[in-house]
Scaffold this motif. Structure first.
Motif, PDB file in Angstrom:
ATOM      1  N   ALA A 433       0.695  -3.487   0.920  1.00  0.00           N
ATOM      2  CA  ALA A 433      -0.611  -3.261   1.539  1.00  0.00           C
ATOM      3  C   ALA A 433      -1.744  -3.461   0.543  1.00  0.00           C
ATOM      4  O   ALA A 433      -2.908  -3.497   0.924  1.00  0.00           O
ATOM      5  CB  ALA A 433      -0.675  -1.848   2.112  1.00  0.00           C
ATOM      6  N   LEU A 434      -1.398  -3.620  -0.725  1.00  0.00           N
ATOM      7  CA  LEU A 434      -2.368  -3.946  -1.760  1.00  0.00           C
ATOM      8  C   LEU A 434      -2.603  -5.448  -1.752  1.00  0.00           C
ATOM      9  O   LEU A 434      -2.230  -6.140  -0.811  1.00  0.00           O
ATOM     10  CB  LEU A 434      -1.841  -3.466  -3.118  1.00  0.00           C
ATOM     11  N   THR A 435      -3.211  -5.969  -2.796  1.00  0.00           N
ATOM     12  CA  THR A 435      -3.458  -7.408  -2.865  1.00  0.00           C
ATOM     13  C   THR A 435      -2.144  -8.162  -2.803  1.00  0.00           C
ATOM     14  O   THR A 435      -1.236  -7.922  -3.609  1.00  0.00           O
ATOM     15  CB  THR A 435      -4.196  -7.758  -4.163  1.00  0.00           C
ATOM     16  N   LYS A 436      -2.022  -9.074  -1.871  1.00  0.00           N
ATOM     17  CA  LYS A 436      -0.781  -9.842  -1.712  1.00  0.00           C
ATOM     18  C   LYS A 436      -0.771 -10.971  -2.749  1.00  0.00           C
ATOM     19  O   LYS A 436      -1.739 -11.713  -2.882  1.00  0.00           O
ATOM     20  CB  LYS A 436      -0.664 -10.394  -0.299  1.00  0.00           C
ATOM     21  N   ILE A 437       0.341 -11.081  -3.435  1.00  0.00           N
ATOM     22  CA  ILE A 437       0.449 -12.027  -4.539  1.00  0.00           C
ATOM     23  C   ILE A 437       1.680 -12.891  -4.342  1.00  0.00           C
ATOM     24  O   ILE A 437       2.759 -12.390  -4.003  1.00  0.00           O
ATOM     25  CB  ILE A 437       0.539 -11.283  -5.883  1.00  0.00           C
ATOM     26  N   THR A 438       1.506 -14.182  -4.554  1.00  0.00           N
ATOM     27  CA  THR A 438       2.637 -15.112  -4.521  1.00  0.00           C
ATOM     28  C   THR A 438       3.035 -15.425  -5.950  1.00  0.00           C
ATOM     29  O   THR A 438       2.192 -15.817  -6.769  1.00  0.00           O
ATOM     30  CB  THR A 438       2.250 -16.419  -3.797  1.00  0.00           C
ATOM     31  N   ILE A 439       4.292 -15.217  -6.266  1.00  0.00           N
ATOM     32  CA  ILE A 439       4.758 -15.445  -7.633  1.00  0.00           C
ATOM     33  C   ILE A 439       5.887 -16.462  -7.650  1.00  0.00           C
ATOM     34  O   ILE A 439       6.502 -16.763  -6.626  1.00  0.00           O
ATOM     35  CB  ILE A 439       5.231 -14.139  -8.299  1.00  0.00           C
ATOM     36  N   GLN A 440       6.134 -16.978  -8.841  1.00  0.00           N
ATOM     37  CA  GLN A 440       7.225 -17.909  -9.084  1.00  0.00           C
ATOM     38  C   GLN A 440       8.332 -17.183  -9.861  1.00  0.00           C
ATOM     39  O   GLN A 440       8.060 -16.210 -10.578  1.00  0.00           O
ATOM     40  CB  GLN A 440       6.728 -19.114  -9.886  1.00  0.00           C
ATOM     41  N   PRO A 463      10.905 -20.564 -28.910  1.00  0.00           N
ATOM     42  CA  PRO A 463      10.213 -21.292 -27.848  1.00  0.00           C
ATOM     43  C   PRO A 463       9.549 -20.339 -26.854  1.00  0.00           C
ATOM     44  O   PRO A 463       9.972 -19.193 -26.717  1.00  0.00           O
ATOM     45  CB  PRO A 463      11.345 -22.065 -27.185  1.00  0.00           C
ATOM     46  N   GLN A 464       8.504 -20.830 -26.213  1.00  0.00           N
ATOM     47  CA  GLN A 464       7.820 -20.051 -25.182  1.00  0.00           C
ATOM     48  C   GLN A 464       8.663 -20.045 -23.903  1.00  0.00           C
ATOM     49  O   GLN A 464       9.432 -20.977 -23.637  1.00  0.00           O
ATOM     50  CB  GLN A 464       6.442 -20.646 -24.899  1.00  0.00           C
ATOM     51  N   ASN A 465       8.524 -18.969 -23.116  1.00  0.00           N
ATOM     52  CA  ASN A 465       9.196 -18.923 -21.825  1.00  0.00           C
ATOM     53  C   ASN A 465       8.597 -19.963 -20.874  1.00  0.00           C
ATOM     54  O   ASN A 465       7.396 -20.259 -20.953  1.00  0.00           O
ATOM     55  CB  ASN A 465       9.064 -17.529 -21.206  1.00  0.00           C
ATOM     56  N   PRO A 466       9.397 -20.518 -19.986  1.00  0.00           N
ATOM     57  CA  PRO A 466       8.886 -21.527 -19.037  1.00  0.00           C
ATOM     58  C   PRO A 466       7.733 -20.980 -18.195  1.00  0.00           C
ATOM     59  O   PRO A 466       7.715 -19.810 -17.819  1.00  0.00           O
ATOM     60  CB  PRO A 466      10.115 -21.826 -18.160  1.00  0.00           C
ATOM     61  N   GLY A 467       6.768 -21.828 -17.926  1.00  0.00           N
ATOM     62  CA  GLY A 467       5.650 -21.465 -17.088  1.00  0.00           C
ATOM     63  C   GLY A 467       4.448 -20.916 -17.807  1.00  0.00           C
ATOM     64  O   GLY A 467       3.409 -20.660 -17.195  1.00  0.00           O
ATOM     65  N   TYR A 468       4.568 -20.730 -19.143  1.00  0.00           N
ATOM     66  CA  TYR A 468       3.444 -20.195 -19.911  1.00  0.00           C
ATOM     67  C   TYR A 468       2.989 -21.198 -20.969  1.00  0.00           C
ATOM     68  O   TYR A 468       3.752 -22.012 -21.437  1.00  0.00           O
ATOM     69  CB  TYR A 468       3.846 -18.883 -20.587  1.00  0.00           C
TER      70      TYR A 468
END
Length: 468
Positions: A433-440, A463-468
């Motif tokens: 019910a809070l801000t709806k967020i779409t994540i990967q 190495p950096q994590n994927p997506g960042y």
């Protein structure tokens, strides 16, 4: 009192960390520290006590872990993008990058804690009392496992260091695969459970016990989906047979968190604070002061459920109203709070046990262990009991346990890890019910702190994590 004074001294003087240093460089991390400090049993006793100190700071359980777990989940949200340069808001909304200092602070604090354990373990041979040496080894293995469990859940593959190292060596240690980190965690907790006592006398209450090690190991196995192993170790904590443990559900949930009843029979392990001792209390933790809680969570409690009241706020002063689960009054001298931060308690054990049993095989018997464990938690809460007619499949029971964990454990750093472990995070954040967020899926993990990436400057090592 003696141990608490030692902890204060060592938390301020024994080890400090700088953001400009490698992930395991300590100050003083020197020949003088290694050669001159660990000389006697008393030195090791002090070092063991000091190893608990990182748990108490804002960079771990008091503040940062709440931000990185509760705030990240669907339980609570930040609505102030301008506060503290948006660091908290960005974590809540999945906008945070690798330069967010909350990540670097927690990363360094965890490795600081690991280094303390490694240094102490490497010098235990100076302790001549075998019983005491075993206890100290068990405590250090428990704490090291706890730190790595948090590291691997927050960041995935991480550098695995199990002995003292130099600054130069720290720069060349590659990230170890998740499975190798979990193997080390399992080894440490299994060993700790065999070395630690079931209980302590009052002067040592708050130290890691065999029961704490077994409870944490059960959570590790559950996270790894090793359900049979989870059932085996968690069952050892139940009041059956010759079980030496005395854990039980207290009659009222409010008693579990009462500052006049700390380290009670439901607590397996907690970060212990004493507000009347300088440096041993804590301030107001993030998101316990008038938190913005998901109305879906608040409305999910039945009218008779006593746990709902624990999320109501109670005034502390003119500017602060704390949720009752984390409530205490200020010490008049130091203006600090002294409520403990519970890391693992018996209600969690019962719910984990019910979940693991169900994952092995669903039972439609209302008298089965899995129904008994789930309903024991609801009985204490004065909530209606589940029946096989309601939970008529393995998936229905699975959903009920996840729901029950949300009702039982809010603001105990459980929800985000539960969503990741059950692969339900994306759905939960959309249904909030809070801000709806779409994540990967890549956002199940946090970015490796940019300060560490720049320090190592070798993607083959860190190495950096994927997506960042």
């Amino acid at each position: 009192m003696k141990n608490k004074i030692i902890l204060l001294l060592f938390s301020t003087a024994f080890v400090t960390v700088s953001c400009e240093k490698p992930f395991l460089e300590l100050d003083p991390q020197s020949t003088a520290t290694a050669n001159n400090f660990y000389k006697t049993t008393a030195d090791i006793t002090n070092a063991v006590t000091a190893a608990y100190a990182p748990l108490k700071g804002a960079t771990m359980y008091h503040t940062n872990f709440t931000i990185m777990s509760e705030l990240r989940s669907d339980n609570v949200e930040d609505q102030n993008p301008g506060a503290v340069a948006g660091r908290l808001f960005n974590i809540d909304r999945f906008l945070a990058g690798s330069d967010n200092t909350i990540f670097s602070e927690s990363w360094l604090a965890l490795y600081n804690g690991i280094a303390r354990c490694n240094n102490t373990l490497a010098h235990l041979d100076v302790v001549t009392d075998a019983r005491l040496r075993n206890q100290y080894e068990g405590e250090m293995r428990f704490l090291r496992a706890l730190h790595y469990f948090n590291l691997v859940r927050f960041w995935g593959d991480v550098p695995l260091v199990l002995e003292p190292i130099t600054t130069g060596e720290a720069k060349s240690i590659r990230r170890s695969p998740v499975k190798d980190v979990y193997t080390a965690i399992e080894d440490d907790l299994t060993k700790a459970a065999s070395l630690l006592p079931a209980t302590y006398t009052s002067v040592d209450k708050g130290r890691a016990t065999a029961g704490a090690a077994k409870g944490l190991l059960g959570k590790v196995y559950l996270t790894e989906k090793k359900y049979q192993q989870a059932v085996t170790v968690l069952k050892e904590l139940l009041p059956v047979g010759s079980n030496p443990y005395q854990y039980t559900l207290l009659p009222n949930i409010a008693e579990v968190f009462s500052v006049s009843n700390k380290l009670n029979a439901e607590v397996l392990f907690a970060v212990h604070y004493e507000k009347s001792i300088s440096g041993q209390g804590h301030g107001v933790a993030e998101y316990t002061n008038r938190p913005i809680i998901d109305s879906n969570l608040l409305n999910a409690y039945e009218a008779t459920d006593t746990r709902r009241d624990m999320l109501n706020t109670q005034p502390l002063d003119a500017n602060t109203a704390l949720i009752k689960k984390n409530y205490d009054t200020f010490d008049p001298t130091f203006r600090t709070l002294g409520n403990d931060y519970i890391i693992l308690r018996y209600a969690d054990v019962l719910l984990m046990y019910a979940e693991a049993l169900n994952e092995l095989a669903y039972s439609s018997d209302a008298n089965s262990e899995q129904f008994a464990m789930l309903n024991a938690v609801r009985t204490r809460a004065k909530a209606s009991l589940y029946t096989p007619a309601q939970l008529n499949s393995q998936q229905a029971f699975r959903d009920a346990v996840l729901h029950e964990r949300r009702l039982e454990l809010p603001f105990e750093n459980s929800r985000w890890f539960d969503l990741i472990r059950t692969n339900t995070a994306e759905e939960a954040l959309q249904n909030s019910a809070l801000t709806k967020i779409t994540i990967q899926p890549s956002q199940y993990l946090y970015p490796i702190p940019q300060s560490q990436i720049e320090l190592i400057r070798d993607p083959s090592v860190l190495p950096q994590n994927p997506g960042y």
